[in-house]
Design a protein around this motif. Structure first.
Motif, PDB file in Angstrom:
ATOM      1  N   GLY A 247       6.968 -19.415  24.432  1.00  0.00           N
ATOM      2  CA  GLY A 247       5.563 -19.400  24.827  1.00  0.00           C
ATOM      3  C   GLY A 247       4.840 -20.668  24.399  1.00  0.00           C
ATOM      4  O   GLY A 247       5.416 -21.754  24.370  1.00  0.00           O
ATOM      5  N   PHE A 248       3.567 -20.530  24.023  1.00  0.00           N
ATOM      6  CA  PHE A 248       2.777 -21.716  23.694  1.00  0.00           C
ATOM      7  C   PHE A 248       3.188 -22.336  22.356  1.00  0.00           C
ATOM      8  O   PHE A 248       2.730 -23.419  21.999  1.00  0.00           O
ATOM      9  CB  PHE A 248       1.285 -21.397  23.701  1.00  0.00           C
ATOM     10  N   GLY A 249       4.074 -21.662  21.615  1.00  0.00           N
ATOM     11  CA  GLY A 249       4.590 -22.247  20.389  1.00  0.00           C
ATOM     12  C   GLY A 249       5.437 -23.483  20.643  1.00  0.00           C
ATOM     13  O   GLY A 249       5.636 -24.295  19.734  1.00  0.00           O
ATOM     14  N   SER A 250       5.936 -23.644  21.871  1.00  0.00           N
ATOM     15  CA  SER A 250       6.748 -24.814  22.214  1.00  0.00           C
ATOM     16  C   SER A 250       5.898 -25.985  22.697  1.00  0.00           C
ATOM     17  O   SER A 250       6.426 -27.043  23.031  1.00  0.00           O
ATOM     18  CB  SER A 250       7.772 -24.445  23.290  1.00  0.00           C
ATOM     19  N   SER A 251       4.585 -25.785  22.715  1.00  0.00           N
ATOM     20  CA  SER A 251       3.673 -26.839  23.159  1.00  0.00           C
ATOM     21  C   SER A 251       3.795 -28.080  22.277  1.00  0.00           C
ATOM     22  O   SER A 251       4.170 -27.999  21.103  1.00  0.00           O
ATOM     23  CB  SER A 251       2.230 -26.319  23.125  1.00  0.00           C
ATOM     24  N   ARG A 252       3.432 -29.232  22.832  1.00  0.00           N
ATOM     25  CA  ARG A 252       3.383 -30.458  22.041  1.00  0.00           C
ATOM     26  C   ARG A 252       2.084 -30.555  21.256  1.00  0.00           C
ATOM     27  O   ARG A 252       1.910 -31.459  20.444  1.00  0.00           O
ATOM     28  CB  ARG A 252       3.552 -31.680  22.955  1.00  0.00           C
TER      29      ARG A 252
ATOM     30  N   GLN B 218       0.987 -24.821  18.207  1.00  0.00           N
ATOM     31  CA  GLN B 218       2.142 -24.494  17.376  1.00  0.00           C
ATOM     32  C   GLN B 218       1.707 -23.703  16.140  1.00  0.00           C
ATOM     33  O   GLN B 218       2.327 -22.697  15.775  1.00  0.00           O
ATOM     34  CB  GLN B 218       2.855 -25.772  16.938  1.00  0.00           C
ATOM     35  N   THR B 219       0.628 -24.147  15.503  1.00  0.00           N
ATOM     36  CA  THR B 219       0.108 -23.462  14.319  1.00  0.00           C
ATOM     37  C   THR B 219      -0.349 -22.051  14.647  1.00  0.00           C
ATOM     38  O   THR B 219      -0.088 -21.101  13.901  1.00  0.00           O
ATOM     39  CB  THR B 219      -1.057 -24.262  13.712  1.00  0.00           C
ATOM     40  N   ALA B 220      -1.035 -21.909  15.789  1.00  0.00           N
ATOM     41  CA  ALA B 220      -1.503 -20.582  16.198  1.00  0.00           C
ATOM     42  C   ALA B 220      -0.329 -19.636  16.434  1.00  0.00           C
ATOM     43  O   ALA B 220      -0.378 -18.460  16.053  1.00  0.00           O
ATOM     44  CB  ALA B 220      -2.356 -20.702  17.458  1.00  0.00           C
ATOM     45  N   SER B 221       0.734 -20.155  17.055  1.00  0.00           N
ATOM     46  CA  SER B 221       1.916 -19.323  17.311  1.00  0.00           C
ATOM     47  C   SER B 221       2.558 -18.869  16.014  1.00  0.00           C
ATOM     48  O   SER B 221       2.942 -17.697  15.866  1.00  0.00           O
ATOM     49  CB  SER B 221       2.927 -20.115  18.144  1.00  0.00           C
ATOM     50  N   LEU B 222       2.658 -19.762  15.036  1.00  0.00           N
ATOM     51  CA  LEU B 222       3.243 -19.393  13.749  1.00  0.00           C
ATOM     52  C   LEU B 222       2.401 -18.335  13.048  1.00  0.00           C
ATOM     53  O   LEU B 222       2.925 -17.395  12.448  1.00  0.00           O
ATOM     54  CB  LEU B 222       3.374 -20.633  12.867  1.00  0.00           C
ATOM     55  N   GLY B 223       1.080 -18.485  13.133  1.00  0.00           N
ATOM     56  CA  GLY B 223       0.199 -17.505  12.508  1.00  0.00           C
ATOM     57  C   GLY B 223       0.325 -16.133  13.138  1.00  0.00           C
ATOM     58  O   GLY B 223       0.379 -15.110  12.432  1.00  0.00           O
ATOM     59  N   LEU B 224       0.391 -16.097  14.460  1.00  0.00           N
ATOM     60  CA  LEU B 224       0.550 -14.819  15.151  1.00  0.00           C
ATOM     61  C   LEU B 224       1.915 -14.195  14.848  1.00  0.00           C
ATOM     62  O   LEU B 224       2.034 -12.973  14.710  1.00  0.00           O
ATOM     63  CB  LEU B 224       0.385 -15.024  16.661  1.00  0.00           C
ATOM     64  N   ALA B 225       2.939 -15.042  14.752  1.00  0.00           N
ATOM     65  CA  ALA B 225       4.277 -14.527  14.427  1.00  0.00           C
ATOM     66  C   ALA B 225       4.277 -13.873  13.054  1.00  0.00           C
ATOM     67  O   ALA B 225       4.868 -12.806  12.862  1.00  0.00           O
ATOM     68  CB  ALA B 225       5.296 -15.665  14.471  1.00  0.00           C
ATOM     69  N   ALA B 226       3.601 -14.508  12.095  1.00  0.00           N
ATOM     70  CA  ALA B 226       3.533 -13.941  10.744  1.00  0.00           C
ATOM     71  C   ALA B 226       2.827 -12.598  10.745  1.00  0.00           C
ATOM     72  O   ALA B 226       3.269 -11.649  10.077  1.00  0.00           O
ATOM     73  CB  ALA B 226       2.818 -14.921   9.812  1.00  0.00           C
ATOM     74  N   LEU B 227       1.733 -12.482  11.496  1.00  0.00           N
ATOM     75  CA  LEU B 227       0.991 -11.222  11.562  1.00  0.00           C
ATOM     76  C   LEU B 227       1.806 -10.134  12.241  1.00  0.00           C
ATOM     77  O   LEU B 227       1.874  -8.994  11.768  1.00  0.00           O
ATOM     78  CB  LEU B 227      -0.330 -11.436  12.305  1.00  0.00           C
TER      79      LEU B 227
ATOM     80  N   LEU C 277       9.166 -12.275  20.231  1.00  0.00           N
ATOM     81  CA  LEU C 277       8.085 -12.712  21.099  1.00  0.00           C
ATOM     82  C   LEU C 277       7.763 -14.181  20.886  1.00  0.00           C
ATOM     83  O   LEU C 277       7.202 -14.843  21.776  1.00  0.00           O
ATOM     84  CB  LEU C 277       6.821 -11.877  20.845  1.00  0.00           C
ATOM     85  N   PHE C 278       8.120 -14.705  19.726  1.00  0.00           N
ATOM     86  CA  PHE C 278       7.724 -16.055  19.347  1.00  0.00           C
ATOM     87  C   PHE C 278       8.895 -17.018  19.171  1.00  0.00           C
ATOM     88  O   PHE C 278       8.712 -18.228  19.291  1.00  0.00           O
ATOM     89  CB  PHE C 278       6.934 -15.997  18.033  1.00  0.00           C
ATOM     90  N   PHE C 279      10.089 -16.460  18.891  1.00  0.00           N
ATOM     91  CA  PHE C 279      11.255 -17.307  18.654  1.00  0.00           C
ATOM     92  C   PHE C 279      12.485 -16.734  19.352  1.00  0.00           C
ATOM     93  O   PHE C 279      12.606 -15.531  19.537  1.00  0.00           O
ATOM     94  CB  PHE C 279      11.570 -17.404  17.156  1.00  0.00           C
TER      95      PHE C 279
END
Length: 358
Positions: free
Chosen positions: A143-148, A153-162, A173-175
């Motif tokens: 998803g948007f975690g692969s964005s440049r 990228q930070t938002a995706s990591l935060g959502l993954a942690a939650l 969903l994230f990785f």
């Protein structure tokens, strides 16, 4: 002298060791966990395992590793594994950075370190090794975690942690866990389904990128984009999904050798803050977890094993001095494990896996 080792084993593994002792032929799989410089406490043990104990094997051994654990397993698959682990230990323990290092600086230093560990022929040796079959774990952003865009990228990591707080399976969903394996599609981990997983052949032309990706800690190093032979995208540290591993190791009727810097087994990187999220016991039924004892750790500089915080808390000269002392002290683990193998001394101290926290 009190042993430097604490060894824990699942029910089937412990019963077999108590009956047969410890031999290299018992193990079908070897595991290396994430943990950065924490592995320095295992350095002496690795030298014995790589250079003596495992060289007695005649059957192939599968290795599985993430981050620094993967780097160690790659050393094993080179033509001279002791020389390779020596190079890795020296280059890693003596690494120095500027006062305020950027991700680019740390990434370039990591690339130089791994190139020095591999040498001119290491990648080819790993790819062609039929005795030690290497699998490296890295995680491709979805998803948007692969964005440049680093903000996305930070938002995706935060959502993954939650999301991970609710369910470990939500990490899919994230990785996408990506297993780079010299076995290709014949890998026994081709069918794992606990998380979304893709298997990619590990070849000479992608080993360096896979090794960089498995150690690409977010916010510390740069991610690795578009690895040859793998789905396009941005790849991060394999510890995101598999920090200490909580999966079927596919050892068959054999055992799993797991030299680990701690008796604690944490499934994924996001689980470090979740005390209720620990590895399932059934996955460790055939695992032999070899760890430094608490008494041994207490004798190390500052009474602890090294970690990445040492870069911040200690000056370069003091850090390097302390880390060298740990590397030297780790030889005791090798001595005690060799005694266990050759004479059986210590078999009676192998504790059930369930007693790790007692």
């Amino acid at each position: 002298m009190q042993s430097s080792l604490s060894i824990y084993a699942g029910p089937k593994a412990r019963a077999q060791l108590l009956e047969q002792g410890v031999t290299a032929s018992q193990f079908n799989v070897m595991v290396g966990a994430s943990g950065g410089p924490k592995w320095f406490v295992l350095y002496g043990l690795d030298r014995y395992l790589f250079g003596t104990f495992l060289q007695e094997r005649t059957e192939p051994l599968l290795t599985l590793g993430s981050s620094a654990g993967a780097w160690r397993m790659c050393c094993l698959a080179t033509a001279d594994p002791v020389a390779a682990i020596d190079r890795l230990a020296k280059l890693y323990s003596e690494e120095q950075y500027s006062d305020t290092p950027t991700q680019r600086e740390i990434t370039l230093k990591a690339e130089a370190m791994l190139a020095g560990m591999l040498g001119p022929t290491g990648a080819a040796e790993i790819a062609s090794n039929e005795r030690f079959l290497t699998t490296i774990v890295a995680d491709r952003s979805r998803g948007f975690g692969s964005s440049r865009h680093k903000g996305l990228q930070t938002a995706s990591l935060g959502l993954a942690a939650l999301a991970n707080v609710v369910s470990r399976r939500s990490l899919s969903l994230f990785f996408e866990r990506t297993l780079f394996s010299t076995q290709g599609r014949e890998s026994p981990w081709a069918s794992v389904d606990d998380l979304r997983t893709t298997l990619v052949p590990l070849r000479e032309n992608n080993i360096m990128q896979a090794m960089m990706a498995t150690g690409a800690i977010p916010y510390v190093l740069e991610g690795v984009r578009d690895i040859p032979g793998a789905p396009s995208g941005l790849y991060w540290d394999g510890g995101m999904t598999d920090y200490h591993f909580d999966m079927d190791f596919h050892a068959g009727d054999g055992l799993v050798l797991y030299p680990h810097f701690s008796a604690e087994v944490i499934p994924g990187w996001f689980d470090k803050a979740l005390p209720w999220r620990r590895a399932h016991a059934q996955h460790y039924d055939r695992v032999v977890l070899v760890t430094p004892s608490k008494e041994f750790v207490a004798t190390l500089p500052n009474g602890k094993i090294p970690d990445r915080k040492d870069f911040e808390k200690l000056g370069a000269d003091e850090r390097i001095r302390c880390w060298r002392q740990v590397l030297k002290a780790s030889e005791r683990l090798a001595v005690d494990f060799q005694e266990l193998v050759e004479s059986g001394v210590g078999l009676d101290r192998i504790r059930p896996f369930s007693e790790r926290d007692r």
